[in-house]
Design a protein around this motif. Sequence first.
Motif, mmCIF file in Angstrom:
data_model
loop_
_atom_site.group_PDB
_atom_site.id
_atom_site.type_symbol
_atom_site.label_atom_id
_atom_site.label_comp_id
_atom_site.label_asym_id
_atom_site.label_seq_id
_atom_site.Cartn_x
_atom_site.Cartn_y
_atom_site.Cartn_z
ATOM 1 N N ILE A 188 -14.112 46.137 -8.058
ATOM 2 C CA ILE A 188 -14.765 45.118 -8.587
ATOM 3 C C ILE A 188 -15.969 45.344 -9.391
ATOM 4 O O ILE A 188 -16.612 46.100 -8.974
ATOM 5 C CB ILE A 188 -14.750 44.152 -7.335
ATOM 6 C CG1 ILE A 188 -15.559 44.304 -6.455
ATOM 7 C CG2 ILE A 188 -13.491 43.347 -7.122
ATOM 8 C CD1 ILE A 188 -15.714 43.550 -5.180
ATOM 9 N N THR A 216 -19.103 44.319 -9.060
ATOM 10 C CA THR A 216 -19.963 43.209 -8.267
ATOM 11 C C THR A 216 -21.132 42.256 -9.063
ATOM 12 O O THR A 216 -21.069 41.218 -8.730
ATOM 13 C CB THR A 216 -21.043 44.200 -7.510
ATOM 14 O OG1 THR A 216 -20.059 45.414 -7.314
ATOM 15 C CG2 THR A 216 -21.411 43.558 -6.299
ATOM 16 N N ASP A 217 -21.627 43.030 -9.930
ATOM 17 C CA ASP A 217 -22.839 42.241 -10.741
ATOM 18 C C ASP A 217 -22.016 41.029 -11.276
ATOM 19 O O ASP A 217 -23.006 39.857 -11.557
ATOM 20 C CB ASP A 217 -23.408 43.066 -11.441
ATOM 21 C CG ASP A 217 -24.261 43.960 -11.080
ATOM 22 O OD1 ASP A 217 -24.191 44.022 -9.820
ATOM 23 O OD2 ASP A 217 -24.778 44.971 -11.560
ATOM 24 N N GLN A 218 -20.939 40.850 -11.690
ATOM 25 C CA GLN A 218 -20.196 39.781 -12.228
ATOM 26 C C GLN A 218 -19.807 38.684 -11.485
ATOM 27 O O GLN A 218 -19.123 37.673 -11.916
ATOM 28 C CB GLN A 218 -19.262 40.375 -13.565
ATOM 29 C CG GLN A 218 -19.923 41.431 -14.441
ATOM 30 C CD GLN A 218 -20.859 40.729 -15.229
ATOM 31 O OE1 GLN A 218 -20.646 39.518 -15.662
ATOM 32 N NE2 GLN A 218 -22.011 41.598 -15.474
ATOM 33 N N LEU A 219 -19.633 39.025 -10.054
ATOM 34 C CA LEU A 219 -18.930 38.170 -9.377
ATOM 35 C C LEU A 219 -19.765 37.564 -8.406
ATOM 36 O O LEU A 219 -20.779 38.011 -7.750
ATOM 37 C CB LEU A 219 -17.917 38.984 -8.637
ATOM 38 C CG LEU A 219 -16.709 39.546 -9.165
ATOM 39 C CD1 LEU A 219 -15.747 40.505 -8.476
ATOM 40 C CD2 LEU A 219 -15.861 38.605 -10.400
ATOM 41 N N PRO A 220 -19.556 36.441 -8.015
ATOM 42 C CA PRO A 220 -20.191 35.914 -6.774
ATOM 43 C C PRO A 220 -19.872 36.255 -5.680
ATOM 44 O O PRO A 220 -18.809 36.764 -5.162
ATOM 45 C CB PRO A 220 -19.758 34.202 -7.334
ATOM 46 C CG PRO A 220 -18.340 34.234 -7.588
ATOM 47 C CD PRO A 220 -18.456 35.439 -8.294
ATOM 48 N N LEU A 221 -20.983 36.157 -4.673
ATOM 49 C CA LEU A 221 -20.707 36.926 -3.474
ATOM 50 C C LEU A 221 -19.734 36.035 -2.662
ATOM 51 O O LEU A 221 -19.008 36.625 -1.828
ATOM 52 C CB LEU A 221 -22.004 37.028 -2.565
ATOM 53 C CG LEU A 221 -22.017 37.716 -1.396
ATOM 54 C CD1 LEU A 221 -21.949 39.083 -1.746
ATOM 55 C CD2 LEU A 221 -23.349 37.466 -0.663
ATOM 56 N N LYS A 222 -19.622 34.851 -2.977
ATOM 57 C CA LYS A 222 -18.595 34.129 -2.323
ATOM 58 C C LYS A 222 -17.024 34.379 -2.394
ATOM 59 O O LYS A 222 -16.623 34.401 -1.429
ATOM 60 C CB LYS A 222 -18.670 32.606 -3.059
ATOM 61 C CG LYS A 222 -18.016 31.575 -2.176
ATOM 62 C CD LYS A 222 -18.436 30.124 -2.726
ATOM 63 C CE LYS A 222 -17.435 29.071 -2.327
ATOM 64 N NZ LYS A 222 -17.735 27.818 -3.152
ATOM 65 N N LEU A 223 -16.848 35.056 -3.603
ATOM 66 C CA LEU A 223 -15.537 35.504 -3.813
ATOM 67 C C LEU A 223 -15.065 36.692 -2.877
ATOM 68 O O LEU A 223 -14.316 36.889 -2.288
ATOM 69 C CB LEU A 223 -15.483 35.692 -5.299
ATOM 70 C CG LEU A 223 -14.193 35.894 -5.896
ATOM 71 C CD1 LEU A 223 -13.398 34.847 -5.803
ATOM 72 C CD2 LEU A 223 -14.333 36.163 -7.355
ATOM 73 N N ILE A 224 -16.160 37.388 -2.751
ATOM 74 C CA ILE A 224 -16.123 38.680 -1.713
ATOM 75 C C ILE A 224 -15.983 37.998 -0.477
ATOM 76 O O ILE A 224 -15.306 38.824 0.204
ATOM 77 C CB ILE A 224 -17.231 39.443 -2.209
ATOM 78 C CG1 ILE A 224 -17.278 40.079 -3.808
ATOM 79 C CG2 ILE A 224 -17.379 40.695 -1.052
ATOM 80 C CD1 ILE A 224 -18.721 40.634 -4.191
ATOM 81 N N GLU A 225 -16.779 37.440 -0.044
ATOM 82 C CA GLU A 225 -16.563 37.058 1.253
ATOM 83 C C GLU A 225 -15.348 36.201 1.534
ATOM 84 O O GLU A 225 -14.956 36.105 2.779
ATOM 85 C CB GLU A 225 -17.789 35.894 1.560
ATOM 86 C CG GLU A 225 -19.107 36.511 1.487
ATOM 87 C CD GLU A 225 -20.097 35.566 1.446
ATOM 88 O OE1 GLU A 225 -21.382 35.997 1.803
ATOM 89 O OE2 GLU A 225 -20.096 34.202 1.142
ATOM 90 N N GLY A 275 -12.493 37.354 0.712
ATOM 91 C CA GLY A 275 -11.713 38.226 0.936
ATOM 92 C C GLY A 275 -11.404 39.320 -0.285
ATOM 93 O O GLY A 275 -10.448 40.003 -0.480
ATOM 94 N N LEU A 294 -11.834 41.904 -2.050
ATOM 95 C CA LEU A 294 -12.431 43.032 -1.517
ATOM 96 C C LEU A 294 -11.573 44.331 -2.018
ATOM 97 O O LEU A 294 -10.442 44.028 -1.771
ATOM 98 C CB LEU A 294 -12.815 43.329 -0.427
ATOM 99 C CG LEU A 294 -14.227 42.372 0.313
ATOM 100 C CD1 LEU A 294 -14.083 42.461 1.674
ATOM 101 C CD2 LEU A 294 -15.240 43.279 -0.311
#
Lengths: 696, 75
Positions: free
Chosen positions: B18, B20-29, B31, B33
Amino acid sequence: MSKSLNIALLGNPNTGKTSVFNRLTGLNQKVGNYPGITVEKKEGVCKLNRTTKAHIIDLPGTYSLNASSMDESVVIELLLNKNSKDFPDVAVVITDVENLKRNLLLFTQVKDLGIPTLLVINMSDQMKRKGIRLDIPLLEKQLDTHIALVSTRENTGIDHLKTLLLNYRQLSTQPTIALESIDPVYFESLKKAFPNQQLYKLWLVITQDVNFAKIDRNRVSDTTDFKTQSESVLKRMQQKETVKRYKFINTILKETLEIDRASATDFRSRLDRVLIHKFWGYIIFFVILMTVFQSIYDWSSIPQDFIDATFAQLSEAASTKLPQGLFTDLLAQGIIPGLGGIVIFIPQIAFLFFFISILEETGYMSRVVFLMDRGLRRFGLNGKSVIPLISGTACAIPAVMATRNIENWKERLITILVTPFTTCSARLPVYTILIALVIPQGSFLGLNYQGLMLMFLYLVGFAMALLSAWILSMTIKIQSKSYFVVEMPNYKFPLLKNVGITVWEKTRTFVTEAGKIILAISILLWVLASYGPGENFSEAEQIVQSNFTELEGEELTNKINSHKLEHSYIGLLGKSIEPVITPLGYDWKIGIALISSFAAREVFVGTLATIYSVESDAEETIKNRMASEVRADGTPLFNLASGISLMLFYAFAMQCMSTLAIVKKETNSWKWPTIQLFGMTFLAYLTAFTTYQILS
Amino acid sequence: MIPLDQLTKGAQAEIESIETDQLPLKLIEMGCLPGNTISLIQKAPFNDPLYFKVDESHLAIRRETAKHIFVRLLE
């Protein structure tokens, strides 16, 4: 001596957190706002045993302690502030069985703050049906906490939860993961620079990317031992932290959770296939919307007629039964009609929130957001703008507050700015009486003209909202990254208790918040209409009697009253704006109603009633009186041209002080409500002017 | 390896990497990943937004966000 302890409820949105809160507190709850912002603060009291009371806060739903919206930052602010009077003695993380993994992420974060943390697993009644087996004792051991299995639907497990809460001191406060291992050098230097602080707390303060929160980021700055890092480096580390937490959780769940996929039903996917179908999805949404509106108007009309009649009687009774005097006048002509103007909206608002909360509880609202995002984005809005735009048909105040979950600031701002264009229930009394007055009865293709006109006004409101959103999106220069992440929750049967409590709370808020203003305006109006400068006001009786010697009885009283009004303060105000509104087809009396409507639109009818010195507030009498009002040349004042011009003015003008106040609060500046007030009113004037000039 | 917005309906994939810099952390949280399985459940009209099941979460994101997630098709 009774003891009291603070409890904070946390959890992802849609996991039944509020259901647990409702089960614990019943109606012993109050909803307020966090100071300075309009995030709802839900608090309640619950008796844990004979000597211990719990003060419970239901915190806004959040996926993690890394805030991305105002709601979420409230959670972190409370958990980081030990001095707050609400700081929890014990935190309770609530999850449903299906989203256990994601909620455990939040659980590990809360526990790492060193706050005693309990886990509640809700919807335990559905475990068997979904083929889920949990080894609770092992899970408790691995997570180093206590777990309460509850079912808010069947009301089981709540007593066990209360027992666990009473024994909160037994909970461990050890962190779940070692933060240092993410980046040993960085975290060691952080520890060294701030030896007295808890590490995870420090880390949260550093990484919180919330400029609206009051957490002071400057507290953590460079020292000789410690160098701050760039935002993207921090974000990578946050990501590492998340991965680490999930690894921890996955290891635990591997041993404790068993899911038998075969017994899981595909109810969700079957419903999804229909409800978000490319064609049928929209048809279904449209049908639901129409049904909701139809029911709101059909069901509300009975209690509304009753309320109308009751207040007219009360007013009548007050003026005849009480001794004559200033106070009686104020009561009969100011306060009682003012209160009636508030109470009359209760049925519609209650029904609207009844339907909205059902749509939200079932999980359908997220599907609507999904369906509408693309279309609304073209106008600079967001899929999530659907909810404010729909709620706006009841009242713009709760609708503006409902924009909070739009993460993108520009899209949120535009939604706030255009929501007041949707036809709120306060415009209805104005439309109803004007339509009855100027639109002929009769029908076209089985649809009657008056109904069509009302529908047209609704459509015009929505269309103007979209058009101005589009213009605003082109002109407002705000750079903000557009993130759109919507969880699609499972379909659920709505819990009636939750629906009931929402309806009760929203209605109560409307009555107290908007009600206060409407009542104050009614009293102010009465004062302005009851006093005036000069002899023309104070000697009204003699002047009218000598000029109209042939009049007597009721006719004479009416004439005196309207003479008084013409020369009262409000009459003078109306006359002073007459030159401006004559091109729109209005006279000074309508001018008075317009001015008073800037406080709240619904006072229009009441004001005209006072002006035309009609004793009762019953609609029919005012209508007849309005119909007989003529211009200097003898033609009726309310004709098709002036009627439609007036309706369009009401459709577009920003005539609601309460909405302006809430917009100021939500945008945290006077700039946007000012733009709204002048922009919308200018647009209203322009439209009304053009309409009248063309039609007359 | 393909960007997530090119995943077809019903196909199973695993997240490879992914941006990272282009995605909101919320998306990672929620799942999103590397290592987790992901499948496309539904596309809204005009193919935007997209409705995915990732790990145990069901979520909708816009196409522009999905472009920053790279997946490998599973058999």
